[in-house]
Design an enzyme around this catalytic site. Structure first.
Site, PDB file in Angstrom:
ATOM      1  N   CYS A 298       0.632  -1.159  -0.025  1.00 47.77           N
ATOM      2  CA  CYS A 298       0.005   0.167  -0.173  1.00 47.77           C
ATOM      3  C   CYS A 298       0.792   1.370  -0.137  1.00 47.77           C
ATOM      4  O   CYS A 298       0.519   2.195  -0.814  1.00 47.77           O
ATOM      5  CB  CYS A 298      -1.034   0.093   1.053  1.00 47.77           C
ATOM      6  SG  CYS A 298      -1.787  -1.682   1.708  1.00 47.77           S
ATOM      7  N   ARG A 327       6.276 -11.060   5.900  1.00 47.30           N
ATOM      8  CA  ARG A 327       5.466 -10.799   7.374  1.00 47.30           C
ATOM      9  C   ARG A 327       5.928 -11.545   8.321  1.00 47.30           C
ATOM     10  O   ARG A 327       6.129 -12.885   8.115  1.00 47.30           O
ATOM     11  CB  ARG A 327       4.174 -10.952   7.271  1.00 47.30           C
ATOM     12  CG  ARG A 327       3.567  -9.580   6.161  1.00 47.30           C
ATOM     13  CD  ARG A 327       1.819  -9.968   6.137  1.00 47.30           C
ATOM     14  NE  ARG A 327       1.635  -8.949   5.369  1.00 47.30           N
ATOM     15  CZ  ARG A 327       0.245  -8.842   4.973  1.00 47.30           C
ATOM     16  NH1 ARG A 327      -0.786  -9.536   5.412  1.00 47.30           N
ATOM     17  NH2 ARG A 327      -0.258  -7.818   4.224  1.00 47.30           N
ATOM     18  N   GLN A 345       1.316 -11.354  -3.491  1.00 49.39           N
ATOM     19  CA  GLN A 345      -0.203 -10.992  -3.701  1.00 49.39           C
ATOM     20  C   GLN A 345      -0.505 -10.425  -5.058  1.00 49.39           C
ATOM     21  O   GLN A 345       0.266  -9.963  -5.698  1.00 49.39           O
ATOM     22  CB  GLN A 345      -0.727  -9.993  -2.618  1.00 49.39           C
ATOM     23  CG  GLN A 345      -0.999 -10.596  -1.112  1.00 49.39           C
ATOM     24  CD  GLN A 345      -1.327  -9.525  -0.280  1.00 49.39           C
ATOM     25  OE1 GLN A 345      -1.078  -8.451  -0.497  1.00 49.39           O
ATOM     26  NE2 GLN A 345      -2.044  -9.915   0.439  1.00 49.39           N
ATOM     27  N   ASP A 347      -2.018  -7.957  -5.764  1.00 48.50           N
ATOM     28  CA  ASP A 347      -2.404  -6.681  -5.370  1.00 48.50           C
ATOM     29  C   ASP A 347      -2.698  -5.741  -6.113  1.00 48.50           C
ATOM     30  O   ASP A 347      -2.224  -5.779  -7.281  1.00 48.50           O
ATOM     31  CB  ASP A 347      -1.041  -6.431  -4.307  1.00 48.50           C
ATOM     32  CG  ASP A 347      -1.583  -5.718  -3.112  1.00 48.50           C
ATOM     33  OD1 ASP A 347      -2.843  -5.529  -2.858  1.00 48.50           O
ATOM     34  OD2 ASP A 347      -0.865  -5.660  -2.233  1.00 48.50           O
ATOM     35  N   HIS A 349      -3.978  -1.364  -5.954  1.00 54.70           N
ATOM     36  CA  HIS A 349      -4.366  -0.304  -5.313  1.00 54.70           C
ATOM     37  C   HIS A 349      -5.038   0.742  -6.547  1.00 54.70           C
ATOM     38  O   HIS A 349      -4.306   1.334  -7.190  1.00 54.70           O
ATOM     39  CB  HIS A 349      -3.523   0.468  -4.500  1.00 54.70           C
ATOM     40  CG  HIS A 349      -2.975  -0.300  -3.317  1.00 54.70           C
ATOM     41  ND1 HIS A 349      -1.943  -1.012  -3.547  1.00 54.70           N
ATOM     42  CD2 HIS A 349      -3.262  -0.537  -2.056  1.00 54.70           C
ATOM     43  CE1 HIS A 349      -1.927  -1.845  -2.465  1.00 54.70           C
ATOM     44  NE2 HIS A 349      -2.416  -1.527  -1.408  1.00 54.70           N
ATOM     45  N   LYS A 430     -15.188  -3.000   4.126  1.00 49.80           N
ATOM     46  CA  LYS A 430     -14.869  -4.009   3.198  1.00 49.80           C
ATOM     47  C   LYS A 430     -15.644  -5.308   2.534  1.00 49.80           C
ATOM     48  O   LYS A 430     -16.504  -5.489   3.507  1.00 49.80           O
ATOM     49  CB  LYS A 430     -13.434  -4.585   3.563  1.00 49.80           C
ATOM     50  CG  LYS A 430     -13.543  -5.358   4.881  1.00 49.80           C
ATOM     51  CD  LYS A 430     -12.387  -5.927   5.336  1.00 49.80           C
ATOM     52  CE  LYS A 430     -12.468  -6.773   6.723  1.00 49.80           C
ATOM     53  NZ  LYS A 430     -11.202  -7.410   7.272  1.00 49.80           N
ATOM     54  N   HIS A 476      -8.232  -0.937  -1.895  1.00 47.73           N
ATOM     55  CA  HIS A 476      -7.487  -2.093  -1.980  1.00 47.73           C
ATOM     56  C   HIS A 476      -8.078  -3.616  -2.341  1.00 47.73           C
ATOM     57  O   HIS A 476      -9.232  -3.699  -2.059  1.00 47.73           O
ATOM     58  CB  HIS A 476      -6.955  -2.418  -0.592  1.00 47.73           C
ATOM     59  CG  HIS A 476      -6.369  -1.272   0.202  1.00 47.73           C
ATOM     60  ND1 HIS A 476      -5.276  -1.180   0.598  1.00 47.73           N
ATOM     61  CD2 HIS A 476      -6.745  -0.058   0.628  1.00 47.73           C
ATOM     62  CE1 HIS A 476      -5.019  -0.239   1.240  1.00 47.73           C
ATOM     63  NE2 HIS A 476      -5.954   0.514   1.346  1.00 47.73           N
TER      64      HIS A 476
END
Length: 612
Positions: A298, A327, A345, A347, A349, A430, A476
């Site tokens: 992000c 992580r 991911q 991912d 944005h 979400k 996201h």
């Protein structure tokens, strides 16, 4: 009681029976018993005992539980004061700790099972042990645990039991467990030579050639879909200075889950001064030049957006990323590909105006339909709304929630999805997507989150049509979620027999004798030119051994090449999961079959020329 309430009551009651059995077997003076909650398929109880409980002890525990139930003992609920409770459990350190933490005026309840066993518990429970006589249970396993999950606290033994209302339900559950073990992605990953783990990189998968091919196919599929929907891909640094994480808020909320890379900026080598206080200070989290491996994409996406000014005409701007993330996890929490410390991911944005929220989320839902549908996987949606500690303007929240709810109502009908009130992120509501595998298990993979906070933290703006500078909303979005975890899920879903388009190798080629190698190499080259993944075995092994090897790898098709095939330009095909062989197939026809399945990303294998 409702069925689910009944299950909870009798499973919790069986946890007390389990504790009483362990105490009677090992002696009250030798057992410290902690907590014993019910769980989805039974219950567990945590103990500290000098003797290690092993599978050899399971039957002894089961027999003792059965003996206790047959006594038909009454269960008695009693309210006691804190002082009385402390006296009652003075020899039980874990119960004492729990009691000491309760307020002085707390109503404390204990439950007696017969006269010689008492437990600190809120209940409810059965009235008499005879109510448990028809239920069916079995000791499942024993594992290590820590008191309250703290590695620095007491080391405990956690005994699990399966518990169901009758023998048939237990039998069905055990059959499902057996099937789940056969589908275990860790076992299949090893058998198919897809990935491995090593103690030098805990929770970080080594992707082997076969597995990496499949990984790349998933990336390719995702990128193709995103290209159709107007996404642009970026890549950002894998480590950033702590300043970035301070701005985003992750330093305050996520620092304990981040891998640190302390910096030394004056040219001094760490090994030259490693014992000095100065170097120790530089390697602390307080150092200004401390770096951290990114746990999420992000903040870097925010930086990419912020590099230039934007107009409302440019929005939505979609930045997808597949960068490596790290992580930090506790060692006991890592589990194959399901819980790792390094992953990617799918991912994204996306920066939108408030008016674009509905259309953008609706488009993401369409992408989820396309991706999950390709794998033959169904899913359900969960909608999480504004929490008490929300950030931003409540009117914007209301508008965002209304847009998401309208999308879900249109797609699933009112009441066709689960609402988790107050469970949204502090920065926005979400939608989470729970996919269902072949065993009916659910996994949370896809997510769509609206974010009003990061654009505020990074001071992101765009110029609206009225000339005013406004703050964009960030969506996201991930559909696979972690690719590692998704591969683990679909490995168990397909039991390692992946669809043709996804299989690490799609065709194994077996020349019967050495003189057939030339033709085998020719068709291997032709298939490769058509983007079919091929493995050819021209070794001295006999034909049956070669076929067995490719079958063990679950290759969708195995081509057997002999005199007739080489002479006529044909192939004989062994189809995965079928005992029959399709003979005398023109090689050109087989190439067309493969191209068709790759193009359509077929879920099922073509079993005959009639299907093709």
């Amino acid at each position: 009681m409702e069925k689910e309430e009944f299950l909870q009551v009798y499973r919790h009651s069986l946890a007390h029976i389990l504790a009483k059995a362990v105490i009677e077997i090992y002696g009250k003076e030798n057992v410290q018993y902690a907590i014993g909650p019910q769980i989805d398929d039974g219950a567990y109880y945590d103990f500290v005992i000098d003797k290690s409980i092993s599978p050899d002890d399971f039957k002894t525990i089961e027999d003792k539980m059965r003996e206790i139930i047959k006594r038909r003992e009454d269960w008695t609920r009693k309210e006691v004061s804190k002082e009385e409770a402390l006296e009652m459990f003075k020899d039980q350190k874990f119960k004492t700790e729990l009691i000491q933490e309760l307020p002085e005026d707390e109503t404390i309840t204990v439950y007696y099972t017969g006269e010689d066993y008492v437990d600190l518990c809120r209940g409810p429970h059965v009235a008499n042990s005879q109510e448990l006589m028809n239920c069916s249970y079995q000791v499942k396993s024993v594992s290590a645990a820590y008191w309250r999950g703290d590695e620095k606290r007491d080391h405990m033994q956690r005994v699990y039991i399966y518990a169901f209302p009758d023998k048939n339900q237990l039998k069905a559950h055990l059959a499902m467990i057996k099937e789940a073990m056969e589908r275990d992605h860790k076992k299949i990953g090893k058998d198919l030579d897809l990935f491995m783990f090593n103690e030098t990189a805990p929770g970080m998968a080594y992707w082997l050639p076969r597995g990496w091919r499949m990984y790349q196919e998933l990336l390719k599929f995702s990128r193709e879909i995103q290209d159709k929907h107007g996404y642009t891909e970026i890549s950002a640094p894998l480590i950033n200075n702590k300043k970035l994480w301070l701005i985003s808020g992750h330093w305050a909320h996520y620092v304990n889950n981040m891998f640190m890379v302390p910096g030394i900026t004056d040219g001094t080598k760490a090994e030259d001064t490693i014992s000095s206080d100065e170097t120790a200070a530089r390697f602390s989290l307080e150092a200004e030049d401390t770096m951290a491996a990114k746990p999420m994409n992000c903040p870097n996406a925010m930086m990419a957006y912020k590099r230039t000014n934007h107009s409302y005409k440019e929005l939505p701007i979609r930045y997808s990323e597949y960068d490596v993330l790290h992580r930090k996890e506790k060692s006991g929490q890592m589990n194959g590909l399901f819980r790792v410390q390094e992953f990617r991911q799918d991912d994204d944005h996306t920066f939108v105006t408030e008016e674009q929220i509905k259309s953008e989320i609706n488009d993401v839902m369409n992408i989820a339909d396309e991706i999950y549908g390709t794998f033959g996987i169904t899913y359900r949606a969960e909608f999480s709304t504004r929490p008490d500690d929300f950030m931003g303007d409540i009117e914007v929240w209301n508008k965002a929630e209304a847009a998401l709810k309208e999308i879900l109502d249109d797609k699933y009908g009112e009441g066709g999805y689960e609402i988790n009130e107050g469970d949204g992120a502090f920065y926005g509501p979400k939608i989470d997507l729970q996919i269902k595998d072949a065993l009916g298990r659910e996994w949370q993979c896809g997510t769509m989150q609206l974010d009003f906070q990061l654009p505020h933290n990074f001071e992101l703006t765009y110029q609206d049509k009225d000339g005013q500078m406004k703050q964009p909303v960030v969506v996201h979005r991930a559909i696979y979620g972690s690719l590692e975890r998704f591969i683990g899920i679909i490995t168990e879903h397909f039991k390692g027999a992946y669809p043709f388009w996804l299989s690490p190798y799609q065709v194994g080629i077996v020349p019967i004798r050495e003189e057939h190698n030339e033709y085998a190499e020719k068709i291997a080259n032709e298939l490769t030119a058509n983007h079919v993944r091929v493995e050819l075995d021209t070794s001295d092994s006999n034909m049956k051994e070669k076929i067995k090897k490719f079958k063990n790898y679950k290759d969708p098709y195995i081509l057997v090449i002999g005199d007739k095939e080489a002479a006529e330009g044909t192939v004989s095909i062994n189809v995965r999961g079928s005992n029959k062989q399709i003979q005398n197939v023109p090689f050109k026809k087989f190439v067309e079959m493969c191209n068709k399945m790759n193009l359509e990303r077929s879920l099922e294998l073509i079993q005959s020329l009639d299907e093709e």
